[in-house]
Design a protein around this motif. Structure first.
Motif, PDB file in Angstrom:
ATOM      1  N   GLU A  65       0.718  -0.854  -0.163  1.00 19.57           N
ATOM      2  CA  GLU A  65      -0.192   0.192  -0.002  1.00 19.57           C
ATOM      3  C   GLU A  65       0.532   0.943  -0.129  1.00 19.57           C
ATOM      4  OE1 GLU A  65      -3.352   0.602   2.452  1.00 19.57           O
ATOM      5  OE2 GLU A  65      -2.723  -1.076   3.528  1.00 19.57           O
ATOM      6  N   VAL A  66       0.570   1.786  -0.912  1.00 20.58           N
ATOM      7  CA  VAL A  66       0.811   3.369  -0.533  1.00 20.58           C
ATOM      8  C   VAL A  66      -0.384   4.847   0.188  1.00 20.58           C
ATOM      9  CG1 VAL A  66       1.735   5.707  -1.614  1.00 20.58           C
ATOM     10  CG2 VAL A  66       2.361   3.335  -2.558  1.00 20.58           C
ATOM     11  N   ILE A  67      -0.116   4.382   1.301  1.00 22.89           N
ATOM     12  CA  ILE A  67      -1.075   5.458   1.554  1.00 22.89           C
ATOM     13  C   ILE A  67      -0.535   7.091   2.336  1.00 22.89           C
ATOM     14  CG2 ILE A  67      -2.038   6.206   4.016  1.00 22.89           C
ATOM     15  CD1 ILE A  67      -1.239   2.635   5.001  1.00 22.89           C
ATOM     16  N   VAL A  74       4.201   9.799   2.316  1.00 23.49           N
ATOM     17  CA  VAL A  74       3.593   8.827   2.178  1.00 23.49           C
ATOM     18  C   VAL A  74       3.684   7.831   3.288  1.00 23.49           C
ATOM     19  CG1 VAL A  74       2.347   9.239  -1.077  1.00 23.49           C
ATOM     20  CG2 VAL A  74       4.431   7.978   0.126  1.00 23.49           C
ATOM     21  N   ARG A  75       3.684   6.720   3.473  1.00 24.56           N
ATOM     22  CA  ARG A  75       3.562   5.956   4.179  1.00 24.56           C
ATOM     23  C   ARG A  75       3.254   4.518   3.215  1.00 24.56           C
ATOM     24  NH1 ARG A  75       1.091   2.060   7.712  1.00 24.56           N
ATOM     25  NH2 ARG A  75      -1.315   3.508   8.155  1.00 24.56           N
ATOM     26  N   LEU A  76       4.996   3.503   3.503  1.00 18.85           N
ATOM     27  CA  LEU A  76       5.258   2.642   2.482  1.00 18.85           C
ATOM     28  C   LEU A  76       4.376   1.494   3.118  1.00 18.85           C
ATOM     29  CD1 LEU A  76       8.125   2.992  -0.169  1.00 18.85           C
ATOM     30  CD2 LEU A  76       4.890   3.384  -0.330  1.00 18.85           C
ATOM     31  N   VAL A  77       3.776   0.781   2.532  1.00 17.45           N
ATOM     32  CA  VAL A  77       3.509  -0.164   4.029  1.00 17.45           C
ATOM     33  C   VAL A  77       3.761  -1.396   2.808  1.00 17.45           C
ATOM     34  CG1 VAL A  77       2.158  -2.209   5.099  1.00 17.45           C
ATOM     35  CG2 VAL A  77       1.300   0.300   4.215  1.00 17.45           C
ATOM     36  N   PHE A  87       7.595   8.623   4.275  1.00 17.99           N
ATOM     37  CA  PHE A  87       8.495   8.868   2.649  1.00 17.99           C
ATOM     38  C   PHE A  87       8.183   9.798   2.862  1.00 17.99           C
ATOM     39  CE2 PHE A  87       8.569   4.781   3.038  1.00 17.99           C
ATOM     40  CZ  PHE A  87      10.149   4.426   2.801  1.00 17.99           C
ATOM     41  N   THR A  88       8.633  11.371   2.819  1.00 13.57           N
ATOM     42  CA  THR A  88       8.821  12.988   2.696  1.00 13.57           C
ATOM     43  C   THR A  88       8.946  12.947   1.191  1.00 13.57           C
ATOM     44  OG1 THR A  88      10.575  13.810   3.312  1.00 13.57           O
ATOM     45  CG2 THR A  88       8.675  13.473   4.811  1.00 13.57           C
ATOM     46  N   TRP A  89       8.488  13.969  -0.053  1.00 18.48           N
ATOM     47  CA  TRP A  89       9.021  14.371  -0.791  1.00 18.48           C
ATOM     48  C   TRP A  89      10.585  14.689  -1.145  1.00 18.48           C
ATOM     49  CZ3 TRP A  89       4.626  12.087  -1.448  1.00 18.48           C
ATOM     50  CH2 TRP A  89       3.331  12.921  -1.717  1.00 18.48           C
ATOM     51  N   ASP A  90      10.747  15.173   0.061  1.00 22.45           N
ATOM     52  CA  ASP A  90      11.958  15.272  -0.126  1.00 22.45           C
ATOM     53  C   ASP A  90      13.738  13.671   0.094  1.00 22.45           C
ATOM     54  OD1 ASP A  90      12.509  18.421  -0.691  1.00 22.45           O
ATOM     55  OD2 ASP A  90      12.324  18.979   1.552  1.00 22.45           O
ATOM     56  N   THR A  91      12.662  13.289   1.261  1.00 20.34           N
ATOM     57  CA  THR A  91      13.470  11.621   1.560  1.00 20.34           C
ATOM     58  C   THR A  91      13.517  11.349  -0.700  1.00 20.34           C
ATOM     59  OG1 THR A  91      12.110  11.031   3.690  1.00 20.34           O
ATOM     60  CG2 THR A  91      13.312   9.670   2.300  1.00 20.34           C
ATOM     61  N   PHE A  92      11.867  10.984  -1.368  1.00 19.87           N
ATOM     62  CA  PHE A  92      12.257  10.539  -2.250  1.00 19.87           C
ATOM     63  C   PHE A  92      12.965  10.946  -3.373  1.00 19.87           C
ATOM     64  CE2 PHE A  92       7.824   8.673  -1.314  1.00 19.87           C
ATOM     65  CZ  PHE A  92       8.208   7.796  -1.809  1.00 19.87           C
ATOM     66  N   ALA A  93      13.172  12.014  -3.139  1.00 24.81           N
ATOM     67  CA  ALA A  93      13.606  12.806  -4.274  1.00 24.81           C
ATOM     68  C   ALA A  93      15.358  12.741  -3.666  1.00 24.81           C
ATOM     69  CB  ALA A  93      13.862  14.360  -4.210  1.00 24.81           C
TER      70      ALA A  93
END
Length: 126
Positions: A65-67, A74-77, A87-93
């Protein structure tokens, strides 16, 4: 910190890859295994760099899941029941920008500790 804002977050049908595209035109395909072992959760990262946990055996992990969390993350399950990473947008980047070096370091750490990407008792499928 960046000002990158995601224009798309898409979980592939096989649930093994999360694609994240940003408004500056940059896009990353982030494997579930990579996201799992680099999870920003306290369980993985610890409360200081010395506490960071090496997470082996996640080659077959999938994202269940992507919540959404507010407008910033988003919180990844994951299908191994890990679900505490926000996971914040900065974390993904950052994970996208540093994917090659982080993945190389992860593989080196596994090798140094004689650990595998495969779960105990499983065989690799090609």
């Amino acid at each position: 910190m960046t000002d990158a804002w995601p224009t798309e977050i898409r979980l592939h049908k096989d649930r093994r890859t999360l694609s994240v595209a940003f408004d500056d035109g940059v896009a990353y395909d982030l494997p579930a295994e990579y996201l799992r072992v680099e999870s920003p959760s306290a369980e993985v990262q610890g409360h200081s760099p010395a506490d960071r946990q090496l997470v082996p055996g996640k080659r077959e992990v999938r994202i269940s899941e992507v919540i959404p969390v507010g407008h910033y993350a988003v919180r990844l399950v994951f299908d191994d029941s890990h679900s505490t990473g926000i996971f914040t947008w900065d974390t993904f980047a950052q994970l996208g920008r540093e994917q090659d070096e982080r993945w190389k370091r992860y593989l080196q750490e596994l090798a140094a500790k004689n650990l595998s990407r495969d779960a105990a008792g499983t065989t690799r499928h090609h």
